[in-house]
Structures are given as C-alpha cells and as structure tokens.
Design a protein around this motif. Sequence first.
Motif: not given
Length: 185
Positions: A171-181
């Motif tokens: 699974k690859l999350n985008n940078t925005q999703k990683i920041k939200m996490n």
Amino acid sequence: LNAFPGVTESPDTPIWKMHKKGIFSVKSCYWSLNSNQAMEMEWPWKLIWKIKVPHKVSGFIWLAIREACLTHEVLQRRGIQICSRCYMCGEEAEVNSHLFLHCRTAVNLWDMFLCILGVNWVMPKTTLDLLRQWEGVGRRRRSKEDWWKCIPACIWWTLWKERNERSHDGKLNNTQKIKMNSLSL
C-alpha cells in the motif's frame, strides 16, 4: 599469592553497589545511569518515556534512537543479504538516519511540524542527536504546553507504519495522507 588468605574467610559474593541491599535490579541500574547529570544530557529518556503517547510508541522510539529497528541496515548487520532501498523514496539505502530524518517523506513531515512551531532548524545526523537537541526547540516556545515533545514520536511512528504498509502490504499512501496520519497520532 596462593599464601594470601584474603581479607575475610567467607566466600566471595557479588554486591551491587547501586542498590541499598546489594541486589541487582534493572530499576536501580536505570536510575543510577540517569541520576548522573551528564548522562541525563546525553540520554534523552524524558523524551522517550515521559511523553503522552502509547507505550508501544515509546518502546519504538527507544528502538529508533538505538538504531535497533529492523531496517535493511540492521538486517544486513545480522547477516541477511538484501538489496537495500528506502521504501519511502526509493533513492537511497534504508538506514535508520535516512528513514527517520533525511528521506524526502521524512523531511516533508519535519518541515510541516517545524513550520507549525515556527522554528528553522538543521536536521542532525542521527535520531539520538535529534532527541538530545529537541529539548531546545521546546524552550524557544515559552509555553506551558508540552505537546511539542510528542512530535518526534508522531513522525517516527507514522513513518514506520507507512514503511511497513509499503513493504508488507504494497500500500502506498500519498504525502498528504501521511501528514494527516502523523497529526492524528
């Protein structure tokens, strides 16, 4: 030397001088190491165990600053032959300092939090150096709040979880999703 009878006639017994009863305990060892003022400056235990994050995250932070997380670097040291590439950026070998401090994704997370704090900062070489210097970041804020102490834990835990999702699940999350996490930890 054979003729020397010793100070007493009783057999030798081990005595742990850091405990009043002479018995070794992990607690007495830990506190004796941390009671030294110089050691307190070297080992940032308050930014590991005294922050308001789950215990599993604190345990992970302890592994991260000791460079004991199972990155490719550690696996190679253990004799496992592996072609090392960072799962986050794919550009460099996966070593502790790269994954948690210098990877493009890590730099994006650090920049976001440093911007929130209003701090310009040069990233140190290792995770241990970062925690040693992190106390100074909070002193600049002059606030009674201590939420900033959790920032390294949030970033490193988020990066580790994302790294594992990429390596194990694909699974690859985008940078925005990683920041939200990282903000939601």
